[in-house]
Design an enzyme around this catalytic site. Structure first.
Site, PDB file in Angstrom:
ATOM      1  N   ARG A   1       1.088   9.924   5.147  1.00 27.86           N
ATOM      2  CA  ARG A   1       1.426   8.276   6.713  1.00 27.86           C
ATOM      3  C   ARG A   1       2.922   7.826   5.438  1.00 27.86           C
ATOM      4  O   ARG A   1       3.195   6.644   5.647  1.00 27.86           O
ATOM      5  CB  ARG A   1       0.030   7.726   5.647  1.00 27.86           C
TER       6      ARG A   1
ATOM      7  N   GLU B   1       7.324  -6.996   1.549  1.00 33.09           N
ATOM      8  CA  GLU B   1       5.548  -6.827   1.744  1.00 33.09           C
ATOM      9  C   GLU B   1       4.666  -7.789   1.418  1.00 33.09           C
ATOM     10  O   GLU B   1       4.085  -8.600   2.610  1.00 33.09           O
ATOM     11  CB  GLU B   1       5.022  -5.894   1.683  1.00 33.09           C
TER      12      GLU B   1
ATOM     13  N   ARG C   1     -10.264  10.800   1.500  1.00 28.75           N
ATOM     14  CA  ARG C   1     -10.411  10.933   3.095  1.00 28.75           C
ATOM     15  C   ARG C   1     -11.820  11.439   3.901  1.00 28.75           C
ATOM     16  O   ARG C   1     -12.028  12.312   4.552  1.00 28.75           O
ATOM     17  CB  ARG C   1      -9.290  12.098   2.830  1.00 28.75           C
TER      18      ARG C   1
ATOM     19  N   LYS D   1      -2.453  -1.913  -3.808  1.00 31.67           N
ATOM     20  CA  LYS D   1      -2.542  -0.691  -3.785  1.00 31.67           C
ATOM     21  C   LYS D   1      -2.367   1.255  -3.688  1.00 31.67           C
ATOM     22  O   LYS D   1      -1.001   0.861  -2.621  1.00 31.67           O
ATOM     23  CB  LYS D   1      -4.071  -1.008  -2.524  1.00 31.67           C
TER      24      LYS D   1
ATOM     25  N   LYS E   1       0.335  -1.121  -0.033  1.00 32.83           N
ATOM     26  CA  LYS E   1      -0.434  -0.203   0.514  1.00 32.83           C
ATOM     27  C   LYS E   1       0.739   1.206   0.136  1.00 32.83           C
ATOM     28  O   LYS E   1       1.933   1.305   1.045  1.00 32.83           O
ATOM     29  CB  LYS E   1      -0.865   0.074   1.143  1.00 32.83           C
TER      30      LYS E   1
ATOM     31  N   SER F   1     -10.275   5.676  -4.673  1.00 32.73           N
ATOM     32  CA  SER F   1     -10.728   6.773  -4.404  1.00 32.73           C
ATOM     33  C   SER F   1     -10.760   7.492  -5.598  1.00 32.73           C
ATOM     34  O   SER F   1     -11.252   8.492  -6.502  1.00 32.73           O
ATOM     35  CB  SER F   1     -11.043   7.612  -3.704  1.00 32.73           C
TER      36      SER F   1
ATOM     37  N   TYR G   1     -14.686   1.204  -6.945  1.00 35.12           N
ATOM     38  CA  TYR G   1     -16.065   1.354  -6.378  1.00 35.12           C
ATOM     39  C   TYR G   1     -17.413   1.436  -7.522  1.00 35.12           C
ATOM     40  O   TYR G   1     -18.199   1.819  -7.745  1.00 35.12           O
ATOM     41  CB  TYR G   1     -16.122   3.126  -5.950  1.00 35.12           C
TER      42      TYR G   1
HETATM   43  C1  PBG Z   1      -7.255   2.853   5.307  1.00 39.34           C
HETATM   44  C2  PBG Z   1      -8.123   3.174   3.894  1.00 39.34           C
HETATM   45  C3  PBG Z   1      -7.364   4.256   3.378  1.00 39.34           C
HETATM   46  C4  PBG Z   1      -8.077   3.174   1.830  1.00 39.34           C
HETATM   47  C5  PBG Z   1      -8.845   2.215   2.645  1.00 39.34           C
HETATM   48  N1  PBG Z   1      -8.497   1.893   3.643  1.00 39.34           N
HETATM   49  C6  PBG Z   1      -7.104   5.098   3.516  1.00 39.34           C
HETATM   50  C7  PBG Z   1      -5.571   5.584   3.464  1.00 39.34           C
HETATM   51  O1  PBG Z   1      -4.388   4.871   3.426  1.00 39.34           O
HETATM   52  O2  PBG Z   1      -5.414   7.174   3.973  1.00 39.34           O
HETATM   53  C8  PBG Z   1      -7.464   4.141   0.810  1.00 39.34           C
HETATM   54  C9  PBG Z   1      -9.098   3.453  -0.108  1.00 39.34           C
HETATM   55  C10 PBG Z   1      -9.530   5.133  -1.667  1.00 39.34           C
HETATM   56  O3  PBG Z   1      -8.603   5.715  -1.967  1.00 39.34           O
HETATM   57  O4  PBG Z   1     -10.409   4.352  -2.264  1.00 39.34           O
HETATM   58  N2  PBG Z   1      -8.272   2.719   6.379  1.00 39.34           N
END
Ligand code: PBG
Length: 327
Positions: free
Chosen positions: A218, A234, A207, A249, A197, A275, A314
């Site tokens: 992060r 990982e 967010r 991701k 990720k 997203s 989505y």
């Molecule tokens: C963390 C989480 C995130 C997403 C899924 N799980 C946000 C992040 O890491 O900041 C993002 C998913 C998306 O952008 O569609 N709980």
């Protein structure tokens, strides 16, 4: 005049030949729909940066998951948006927390008709928006966070979640949660590890979707966008710790990592079309700058071709309808 010796175009001449020669297929069972449920609302609430996606009320969530089951997609991934947050994310492992209550309600509605999955991470539940608990200096405390994750994982398993989506990127999270589940007898609860990720800009609309309280970034726990080998590492570690499925991701900017992970592990590999990927296509389509349906299906097929066995998207329901109509 010399004729071409090879004529690959023969395989493209008619739509029937193209269909028969196609290497990669996309079917509804390979799609997982991420969904948001918000505490304290009675009507669904639209998300501005994700046109067509809402924060669900408990009731609208139940109805939408029933529809997802009718469409026979692979599953749903639930995210909770609580009313109250605190430093340790107490709502995450509270059986009455929004995500756990929603999971119970959804499982009561659809049972095992599709795979009900839950996001296992603290960021929606903490008042600072980080994925873990913080030390005095403001940095994320990896090992203290693991204790919160095991409590959260057990609460989700008790609520009936079939698959826990570990998205926090803490070291050792898969092993810690697997062990806690097994000790409590939840040996059948699946673990989906968000292994590779990446920290980046593509989570922006999400967010908003979860009212994230995050200030800062992060980068001390999610991967650096320049690192492909580290993503594979990982994934290998997560398989060793007991992950049933590993994930990459975002999807489109990391298709190379997806292909490398696919070649390196023998468990299913999934991808999350996040997203920001959704928002880009929706925005361009809204301007009439891109063929919406074509771009959506092509991006999903590309993610499959790169190696994803299933995709969190989505567009899962809409794509499933299109795919079924094409059969
Ligand atoms: C963390 C989480 C995130 C997403 C899924 N799980 C946000 C992040 O890491 O900041 C993002 C998913 C998306 O952008 O569609 N709980």
């Amino acid at each position: 005049m010399s004729f071409p010796e090879h004529r690959p175009r023969r395989l493209r001449r008619t739509s029937a030949v193209r269909r028969l020669a196609r290497e990669t297929h996309l079917v509804p069972s390979q799609l997982v729909l991420p969904m948001f449920v918000r505490e304290g609302i009675s009507e669904p609430s639209p998300i501005g940066s994700m046109p067509g996606i809402v924060q669900h009320s408990m009731d609208s969530l139940r109805r939408a998951v029933a529809e997802a089951a009718e469409q026979r997609i692979g599953g749903v991934m639930l995210f909770g948006v609580p009313e109250v947050r605190d430093a340790v994310g107490s709502g995450a492992d509270d059986p009455n927390g929004i995500l756990n209550r929603a999971t119970e309600a959804v499982v009561a509605e659809v049972g095992d008709a599709l795979v009900v999955q839950t996001d296992l991470c603290l960021d929606e539940f903490t008042d600072h928006g980080h994925c873990g608990v913080l030390q005095a200096d403001g940095s994320v405390d990896n090992d203290a966070t693991l204790e919160r994750y095991t409590a959260m994982g057990l609460a989700q398993a008790r609520a009936g979640s079939a698959m826990l989506g570990l998205s926090g990127m803490m070291d050792g999270q898969v092993g810690a949660v697997r062990e806690a589940l097994d000790v409590e007898g939840f040996t059948d609860t699946l673990i989906l590890a968000y292994s590779a990720k990446y920290a980046g800009a593509f989570y922006g609309p999400f967010r908003e979707a979860v009212d994230s309280q995050l200030k800062g970034d992060r980068r001390s726990y999610q991967l650096d966008p320049g690192n492909g080998r580290e993503g594979v590492r990982e994934a290998l570690l997560d398989v060793e710790e007991g992950a049933d499925v590993v994930m990459v991701k975002p999807a489109l900017p990391y298709l190379d990592v997806l292909a490398d992970v696919r070649a390196s592990v023998d468990v299913p590999v999934w991808a999350y079309q996040v997203s920001g990927e959704y928002a880009m296509v929706e925005a361009a389509a809204a301007h009439g700058w891109i063929d919406r349906r074509g771009a959506i299906l092509e991006s999903l097929l590309g993610i499959r071709r790169a190696g994803a066995d299933a995709i969190l998207t989505y567009w899962a329901l809409e794509a499933a309808r299109w795919l079924r109509a094409e059969l």
